[in-house]
Scaffold this motif. Structure first.
Motif, short mmCIF file in Angstrom:
data_model
loop_
_atom_site.label_atom_id
_atom_site.label_comp_id
_atom_site.label_asym_id
_atom_site.label_seq_id
_atom_site.Cartn_x
_atom_site.Cartn_y
_atom_site.Cartn_z
N ASN A 56 0.82 -1.22 0.00
CA ASN A 56 0.00 0.00 0.00
C ASN A 56 0.85 1.27 0.00
O ASN A 56 0.38 2.32 -0.44
CB ASN A 56 -0.93 0.00 1.22
CG ASN A 56 -2.09 -0.97 1.07
OD1 ASN A 56 -2.58 -1.19 -0.04
ND2 ASN A 56 -2.53 -1.56 2.17
N GLU A 57 2.08 1.16 0.49
CA GLU A 57 2.96 2.32 0.52
C GLU A 57 3.85 2.42 -0.72
O GLU A 57 4.77 3.23 -0.76
CB GLU A 57 3.81 2.27 1.79
CG GLU A 57 3.00 2.51 3.05
CD GLU A 57 3.83 2.39 4.32
OE1 GLU A 57 5.08 2.52 4.23
OE2 GLU A 57 3.25 2.16 5.38
N GLY A 58 3.58 1.58 -1.71
CA GLY A 58 4.26 1.72 -2.99
C GLY A 58 5.45 0.82 -3.21
O GLY A 58 6.15 0.93 -4.22
N TYR A 59 5.72 -0.11 -2.29
CA TYR A 59 6.81 -1.06 -2.48
C TYR A 59 6.37 -2.20 -3.40
O TYR A 59 5.20 -2.62 -3.38
CB TYR A 59 7.23 -1.67 -1.14
CG TYR A 59 8.05 -0.76 -0.26
CD1 TYR A 59 9.45 -0.75 -0.34
CD2 TYR A 59 7.44 0.08 0.67
CE1 TYR A 59 10.20 0.07 0.48
CE2 TYR A 59 8.20 0.91 1.49
CZ TYR A 59 9.57 0.90 1.39
OH TYR A 59 10.31 1.72 2.20
N ASN A 60 7.30 -2.70 -4.18
CA ASN A 60 7.11 -3.98 -4.85
C ASN A 60 7.56 -5.07 -3.88
O ASN A 60 8.76 -5.18 -3.59
CB ASN A 60 7.96 -4.07 -6.12
CG ASN A 60 7.56 -3.07 -7.17
OD1 ASN A 60 6.38 -2.79 -7.36
ND2 ASN A 60 8.53 -2.51 -7.86
N VAL A 61 6.63 -5.82 -3.34
CA VAL A 61 6.98 -6.95 -2.47
C VAL A 61 7.10 -8.17 -3.36
O VAL A 61 6.13 -8.61 -3.98
CB VAL A 61 5.92 -7.17 -1.37
CG1 VAL A 61 6.28 -8.39 -0.53
CG2 VAL A 61 5.82 -5.93 -0.49
#
Length: 338
Positions: free
Chosen positions: A20-25
């Motif tokens: 949700n905070e824009g990271y690619n997990v």
């Protein structure tokens, strides 16, 4: 060594926050590494088999634009690519993949700093998971790594039970991530995770990389290379599945008469045209010379230049080879020739 504990439930919540905070997990699965989706289950295990592909493409894409251009009547306009917003979290990465970024960074920061690689690498956090599975193709211990290696990792992840993990902090980058989301973690007990590490089976060492280099130093024209060449198809699978092969080509592609882009694309030293000159001359005009280049690059040239073997022992090149060429067997044979 500082260590934290996270439950599986909190890990799912943490992963959702990161997305949700824009990271690619990015998580491993049988086919490779893929982006974790919020509506998908998070299945992480030290017993997961090695993904067919590494996570290399997330820091060094198969194809990417270097810049865009537009033709004017008398000049060109150039538009740079913005890479600043790329943020990757590699979760439960295999140790043989975690080591790849450190190894690749040497060539991408040699005589020129490649900002395309560096920005992605700098904005990536690698959380590796100790590996308890291996097969006949694995040889990480022969190249200085192991199933519990922390090379290239910011955090080492250890499964303590089916619903609890230890996160062992390796770097300041890893520490910063845990501090930012400290509410999901509790204090760890290194003695408990040490028992997990002690129980992991370490693959037998197959060859001595120093002996291999010594033979390569003195056998550039050896007939040994001709035997391998009779089998190799020059398909390039070995290079594309490898976590540390890094050859690329640069081409200009016109979208239409007025606009286009300069592209960087993966390449392979096993392709017949890889070293072909515009004149038509090719200094590596046979497959024997090309496969000799592959082995020498990994176990001699990279060592000469950077003091590092260009191989993590993952065995992907051998597993995927359509004619069953096994790099471990080849290098082991070289070891025995010395």
């Amino acid at each position: 060594m500082e260590e934290k504990i996270i439950t599986k439930e909190n890990l799912v919540r943490l992963s959702a926050d990161l997305v949700n905070e824009g990271y690619n997990v990015i998580v491993p699965n049988e086919r490779g590494y893929s982006l974790h989706q919020l509506d998908s289950e998070l299945n992480l295990s030290e017993k997961t088999t090695l993904p067919k592909n590494s996570f290399k493409s997330y820091v060094f894409p198969k194809t990417e634009p270097v810049f865009y251009y537009k033709k004017g009547q008398r000049d060109y306009q150039f538009v740079d690519v913005n890479l600043q917003n790329v943020k990757n979290i590699f979760l439960a990465a295999k140790p043989c993949d975690a080591a790849s970024i450190d190894i690749l960074s040497k060539v991408f920061n040699w005589d020129y700093k490649d900002e395309f690689f560096d920005i992605r690498a700098d904005n990536s956090v690698v959380i590796s998971m100790a590996c308890s599975t291996s097969d006949e193709y694995c040889f990480c211990t022969s190249v200085g790594l192991s199933p519990t290696s922390t090379k290239g990792a910011d955090i080492l992840m250890l499964p303590l039970s089916s619903d609890k993990y230890a996160f062992r902090i390796i770097t300041d980058k890893g520490k910063s991530l845990i501090e930012k989301y400290s509410g999901y973690f509790s204090e760890g007990n290194p003695a408990e995770s040490d028992k997990v590490l002690e129980g992991i089976k370490v693959p037998e060492k197959k060859f001595d990389k120093d002996k291999v280099k010594e033979w390569l130093d003195n056998n550039f024209e050896n007939e040994f290379w001709n035997g391998i060449a009779t089998t190799c198809l020059a398909c390039g699978q070995c290079a594309f599945s490898c976590p540390v092969c890094h050859c690329f080509d640069i081409v200009d592609e016109d979208d239409n008469y007025l606009t286009g882009r300069r592209m960087k694309n993966w390449d392979s030293c096993q392709f017949p045209v890889f070293t072909q000159h515009a004149s038509g001359h090719n200094p590596r005009d046979t497959q024997a010379k090309r496969y000799r280049q592959r082995i020498n690059h990994k176990f001699k040239y990279y060592v000469d230049k950077f003091g590092e073997v260009l191989c993590t022992g993952c065995g992907r090149c051998s597993r995927g080879c359509p004619v069953s060429i096994d790099i471990k067997e080849i290098v082991t044979e070289i070891n025995n020739l010395n």
